[in-house]
Design a protein around this motif. Structure first.
Motif, PDB file in Angstrom:
ATOM      1  N   LYS A   5      -3.944   5.346  -6.294  1.00 15.01           N
ATOM      2  CA  LYS A   5      -3.690   5.438  -4.859  1.00 15.01           C
ATOM      3  C   LYS A   5      -4.998   5.657  -4.118  1.00 15.01           C
ATOM      4  O   LYS A   5      -5.964   6.179  -4.657  1.00 15.01           O
ATOM      5  N   ARG A   6      -4.992   5.249  -2.860  1.00 11.97           N
ATOM      6  CA  ARG A   6      -6.091   5.507  -1.943  1.00 11.97           C
ATOM      7  C   ARG A   6      -5.520   6.267  -0.752  1.00 11.97           C
ATOM      8  O   ARG A   6      -4.437   5.921  -0.251  1.00 11.97           O
ATOM      9  N   TYR A   7      -6.261   7.302  -0.310  1.00  9.90           N
ATOM     10  CA  TYR A   7      -5.807   8.168   0.777  1.00  9.90           C
ATOM     11  C   TYR A   7      -6.828   8.181   1.913  1.00  9.90           C
ATOM     12  O   TYR A   7      -8.013   7.980   1.685  1.00  9.90           O
ATOM     13  N   ASP A   8      -6.349   8.475   3.124  1.00  9.86           N
ATOM     14  CA  ASP A   8      -7.272   8.683   4.228  1.00  9.86           C
ATOM     15  C   ASP A   8      -7.665  10.161   4.255  1.00  9.86           C
ATOM     16  O   ASP A   8      -7.238  10.951   3.402  1.00  9.86           O
ATOM     17  N   ASP A  10      -6.716  12.511   6.030  1.00 11.87           N
ATOM     18  CA  ASP A  10      -5.585  13.411   6.273  1.00 11.87           C
ATOM     19  C   ASP A  10      -4.604  13.450   5.111  1.00 11.87           C
ATOM     20  O   ASP A  10      -3.557  14.084   5.204  1.00 11.87           O
ATOM     21  N   GLY A  11      -4.930  12.750   4.034  1.00  8.26           N
ATOM     22  CA  GLY A  11      -4.054  12.739   2.863  1.00  8.26           C
ATOM     23  C   GLY A  11      -2.937  11.718   2.918  1.00  8.26           C
ATOM     24  O   GLY A  11      -2.060  11.709   2.062  1.00  8.26           O
ATOM     25  N   GLN A  12      -2.952  10.832   3.912  1.00  5.48           N
ATOM     26  CA  GLN A  12      -1.943   9.789   4.022  1.00  5.48           C
ATOM     27  C   GLN A  12      -2.293   8.650   3.061  1.00  5.48           C
ATOM     28  O   GLN A  12      -3.462   8.262   2.954  1.00  5.48           O
ATOM     29  N   VAL A  13      -1.288   8.111   2.395  1.00  2.40           N
ATOM     30  CA  VAL A  13      -1.523   7.021   1.447  1.00  2.40           C
ATOM     31  C   VAL A  13      -1.860   5.739   2.201  1.00  2.40           C
ATOM     32  O   VAL A  13      -1.116   5.313   3.081  1.00  2.40           O
ATOM     33  N   LEU A  14      -3.012   5.150   1.861  1.00  4.98           N
ATOM     34  CA  LEU A  14      -3.419   3.873   2.448  1.00  4.98           C
ATOM     35  C   LEU A  14      -3.014   2.703   1.566  1.00  4.98           C
ATOM     36  O   LEU A  14      -2.779   1.603   2.056  1.00  4.98           O
ATOM     37  N   ASN A  34      -1.129  -0.291   3.179  1.00  3.43           N
ATOM     38  CA  ASN A  34      -0.604  -0.079   4.514  1.00  3.43           C
ATOM     39  C   ASN A  34      -1.100  -1.207   5.418  1.00  3.43           C
ATOM     40  O   ASN A  34      -2.294  -1.468   5.479  1.00  3.43           O
TER      41      ASN A  34
END
Length: 108
Positions: A5-8, A10-14, A34
Motif C-alpha cells: 500500500k501507499r499512503y499520504d 494523513d495516513g489515507q490509502v493512495l 485512488n
C-alpha cells in the motif's frame, strides 16, 4: 494474498497492489490507485517494489485481468510492458475483459 500500500501524509490509502504466487512461478496482480492520484507514479512504484520482493523466487511472469471498458488500466499495464489479450464476454454476455501478461524471467 499479499498487499503493498501507499499512503499520504494523513495516513489515507493512495493505492494498493495485491498479488499471489500461482503455479509455474507466475504472479497474479491486482492494483487500485485512488483516481485523484492517477499518473503520479504510485502504481508504477508499487509494481517496481513487487518485482524486487519476488525476484528471489525466480518469477517467470506477472499477469492480471481487467474489464474490457477500463481504458485507464489498459493504458497503465501496456505502459509498464504488459501484453494485453482481449477476451470477449469474459464477464458474461457483452462484458469483455483483457488478460495482461508480462514476462519477467526465463522458463526453467
Amino acid at each position: 494474498m499479499h498487499t503493498l500500500k501507499r499512503y499520504d501524509e494523513d495516513g489515507q490509502v493512495l493505492g494498493a497492489l495485491e498479488w499471489q504466487e500461482c503455479p509455474g512461478r507466475t504472479f497474479e496482480v491486482h492494483i487500485d490507485v485512488n483516481p485523484t492520484h492517477h499518473r503520479k507514479g504510485i502504481g508504477r512504484s508499487m509494481m517496481e517494489e513487487l518485482l524486487e520482493l519476488v525476484k528471489d523466487r525466480n518469477p517467470m511472469c506477472l499477469y492480471t485481468f481487467m474489464a474490457g471498458d477500463n481504458e485507464l488500466a489498459q493504458k497503465f499495464f501496456r505502459g509498464i510492458g504488459f501484453t494485453l489479450y482481449h477476451i470477449p464476454s469474459f464477464y458474461g454476455h457483452g462484458r469483455d475483459a483483457y488478460f495482461g501478461c508480462k514476462p519477467i524471467g526465463e522458463p526453467k
